[in-house]
Design a protein around this motif. Structure first.
Motif, PDB file in Angstrom:
ATOM      1  N   MET A 106       0.846  -1.164   0.000  1.00  8.52           N
ATOM      2  CA  MET A 106       0.000   0.000   0.000  1.00  8.52           C
ATOM      3  C   MET A 106       0.899   1.237   0.000  1.00  8.52           C
ATOM      4  O   MET A 106       1.853   1.312   0.756  1.00  8.52           O
ATOM      5  N   SER A 107       0.618   2.200  -0.810  1.00  6.31           N
ATOM      6  CA  SER A 107       1.444   3.391  -0.912  1.00  6.31           C
ATOM      7  C   SER A 107       1.093   4.382   0.192  1.00  6.31           C
ATOM      8  O   SER A 107       0.032   4.319   0.796  1.00  6.31           O
ATOM      9  N   LYS A 108       2.015   5.322   0.428  1.00  8.71           N
ATOM     10  CA  LYS A 108       1.788   6.346   1.439  1.00  8.71           C
ATOM     11  C   LYS A 108       0.606   7.236   1.069  1.00  8.71           C
ATOM     12  O   LYS A 108      -0.111   7.712   1.911  1.00  8.71           O
ATOM     13  N   LYS A 109       0.391   7.463  -0.224  1.00 10.18           N
ATOM     14  CA  LYS A 109      -0.753   8.272  -0.652  1.00 10.18           C
ATOM     15  C   LYS A 109      -2.058   7.621  -0.203  1.00 10.18           C
ATOM     16  O   LYS A 109      -2.948   8.284   0.304  1.00 10.18           O
ATOM     17  N   ASP A 110      -2.155   6.323  -0.362  1.00 11.81           N
ATOM     18  CA  ASP A 110      -3.354   5.611   0.078  1.00 11.81           C
ATOM     19  C   ASP A 110      -3.537   5.734   1.589  1.00 11.81           C
ATOM     20  O   ASP A 110      -4.645   5.950   2.063  1.00 11.81           O
ATOM     21  N   ASP A 111      -2.449   5.608   2.342  1.00 17.45           N
ATOM     22  CA  ASP A 111      -2.531   5.726   3.799  1.00 17.45           C
ATOM     23  C   ASP A 111      -2.946   7.129   4.211  1.00 17.45           C
ATOM     24  O   ASP A 111      -3.750   7.303   5.128  1.00 17.45           O
ATOM     25  N   THR A 112      -2.411   8.141   3.523  1.00 18.25           N
ATOM     26  CA  THR A 112      -2.771   9.524   3.827  1.00 18.25           C
ATOM     27  C   THR A 112      -4.252   9.750   3.573  1.00 18.25           C
ATOM     28  O   THR A 112      -4.951  10.342   4.397  1.00 18.25           O
ATOM     29  N   GLU A 113      -4.734   9.276   2.447  1.00 15.76           N
ATOM     30  CA  GLU A 113      -6.148   9.445   2.110  1.00 15.76           C
ATOM     31  C   GLU A 113      -7.045   8.749   3.125  1.00 15.76           C
ATOM     32  O   GLU A 113      -8.071   9.297   3.535  1.00 15.76           O
ATOM     33  N   LYS A 114      -6.660   7.563   3.555  1.00 16.39           N
ATOM     34  CA  LYS A 114      -7.452   6.831   4.555  1.00 16.39           C
ATOM     35  C   LYS A 114      -7.476   7.580   5.887  1.00 16.39           C
ATOM     36  O   LYS A 114      -8.516   7.674   6.540  1.00 16.39           O
ATOM     37  N   PHE A 119      -1.180  18.295  10.583  1.00 18.11           N
ATOM     38  CA  PHE A 119      -0.492  17.784   9.413  1.00 18.11           C
ATOM     39  C   PHE A 119      -0.789  16.295   9.337  1.00 18.11           C
ATOM     40  O   PHE A 119      -0.760  15.597  10.355  1.00 18.11           O
ATOM     41  N   VAL A 120      -1.076  15.794   8.134  1.00 21.07           N
ATOM     42  CA  VAL A 120      -1.318  14.370   7.940  1.00 21.07           C
ATOM     43  C   VAL A 120      -0.447  13.882   6.793  1.00 21.07           C
ATOM     44  O   VAL A 120      -0.423  14.477   5.714  1.00 21.07           O
ATOM     45  N   ILE A 121       0.280  12.802   7.031  1.00 17.68           N
ATOM     46  CA  ILE A 121       1.015  12.119   5.970  1.00 17.68           C
ATOM     47  C   ILE A 121       1.148  10.655   6.381  1.00 17.68           C
ATOM     48  O   ILE A 121       1.552  10.344   7.500  1.00 17.68           O
ATOM     49  N   GLY A 122       0.730   9.775   5.506  1.00 19.52           N
ATOM     50  CA  GLY A 122       0.672   8.362   5.851  1.00 19.52           C
ATOM     51  C   GLY A 122      -0.314   8.180   6.991  1.00 19.52           C
ATOM     52  O   GLY A 122      -1.408   8.733   6.981  1.00 19.52           O
ATOM     53  N   HIS A 123       0.093   7.415   7.996  1.00 19.44           N
ATOM     54  CA  HIS A 123      -0.752   7.233   9.181  1.00 19.44           C
ATOM     55  C   HIS A 123      -0.396   8.232  10.271  1.00 19.44           C
ATOM     56  O   HIS A 123      -0.990   8.218  11.343  1.00 19.44           O
ATOM     57  N   GLU A 124       0.573   9.098  10.005  1.00 23.10           N
ATOM     58  CA  GLU A 124       1.048  10.041  11.018  1.00 23.10           C
ATOM     59  C   GLU A 124       0.208  11.316  11.022  1.00 23.10           C
ATOM     60  O   GLU A 124      -0.071  11.898   9.981  1.00 23.10           O
ATOM     61  N   VAL A 125      -0.186  11.735  12.221  1.00 25.81           N
ATOM     62  CA  VAL A 125      -0.958  12.962  12.415  1.00 25.81           C
ATOM     63  C   VAL A 125      -0.208  13.791  13.459  1.00 25.81           C
ATOM     64  O   VAL A 125       0.103  13.298  14.537  1.00 25.81           O
ATOM     65  N   VAL A 126       0.092  15.054  13.114  1.00 24.21           N
ATOM     66  CA  VAL A 126       0.832  15.940  14.010  1.00 24.21           C
ATOM     67  C   VAL A 126       0.063  17.249  14.140  1.00 24.21           C
ATOM     68  O   VAL A 126      -0.257  17.883  13.134  1.00 24.21           O
ATOM     69  N   VAL A 127      -0.239  17.649  15.365  1.00 27.54           N
ATOM     70  CA  VAL A 127      -0.946  18.907  15.611  1.00 27.54           C
ATOM     71  C   VAL A 127      -0.036  20.065  15.204  1.00 27.54           C
ATOM     72  O   VAL A 127       1.151  20.089  15.533  1.00 27.54           O
ATOM     73  N   LEU A 128      -0.610  21.024  14.470  1.00 24.47           N
ATOM     74  CA  LEU A 128       0.133  22.204  14.032  1.00 24.47           C
ATOM     75  C   LEU A 128       0.480  23.075  15.225  1.00 24.47           C
ATOM     76  O   LEU A 128      -0.396  23.468  15.992  1.00 24.47           O
ATOM     77  N   LYS A 129       1.760  23.345  15.376  1.00 21.20           N
ATOM     78  CA  LYS A 129       2.229  24.232  16.444  1.00 21.20           C
ATOM     79  C   LYS A 129       2.401  25.629  15.879  1.00 21.20           C
ATOM     80  O   LYS A 129       2.502  25.818  14.679  1.00 21.20           O
ATOM     81  N   GLN A 130       2.476  26.610  16.737  1.00 24.92           N
ATOM     82  CA  GLN A 130       2.631  27.997  16.293  1.00 24.92           C
ATOM     83  C   GLN A 130       4.086  28.301  15.973  1.00 24.92           C
ATOM     84  O   GLN A 130       5.009  27.748  16.583  1.00 24.92           O
ATOM     85  N   GLY A 131       4.261  29.194  14.995  1.00 28.08           N
ATOM     86  CA  GLY A 131       5.578  29.730  14.685  1.00 28.08           C
ATOM     87  C   GLY A 131       6.555  28.725  14.121  1.00 28.08           C
ATOM     88  O   GLY A 131       6.203  27.831  13.350  1.00 28.08           O
TER      89      GLY A 131
END
Length: 78
Positions: free
Chosen positions: A1-9, A31-43
């Motif tokens: 499975m490609s990272k694009k598919d994981d990001t879309e899921k 931010f979302v990429i693959g299965h990783e989700v990271v809360v946007l921090k300031q600055g």
């Protein structure tokens, strides 16, 4: 499975409220990429996360707002 598919899921799960950690991310920009989700921090910290994810995955992460379940949002463009 490609990272694009994981990001879309992952995006679909977050936006539909079916992601296992949706309560953690609801009402926030992430931010979302693959299965990783990271809360946007300031600055600079937010840009550091963007650059780290881009270097790790070889492409830019997607930035989205995760709505709170049961809430309605109105986008206004001017």
């Amino acid at each position: 499975m490609s990272k694009k598919d994981d990001t879309e899921k992952t995006l679909t799960a977050l936006l539909s409220g079916n992601h296992p950690h949706v309560k953690k991310y609801s009402g926030k920009q992430v931010f979302v990429i693959g299965h990783e989700v990271v809360v946007l921090k300031q600055g600079k910290k937010g840009m550091d996360d963007f650059n780290r994810l881009k270097a790790k995955y070889g492409k830019s992460p997607v930035l989205i707002f995760v709505p709170q379940p049961g809430s309605s949002y109105i986008l206004v463009f001017s």
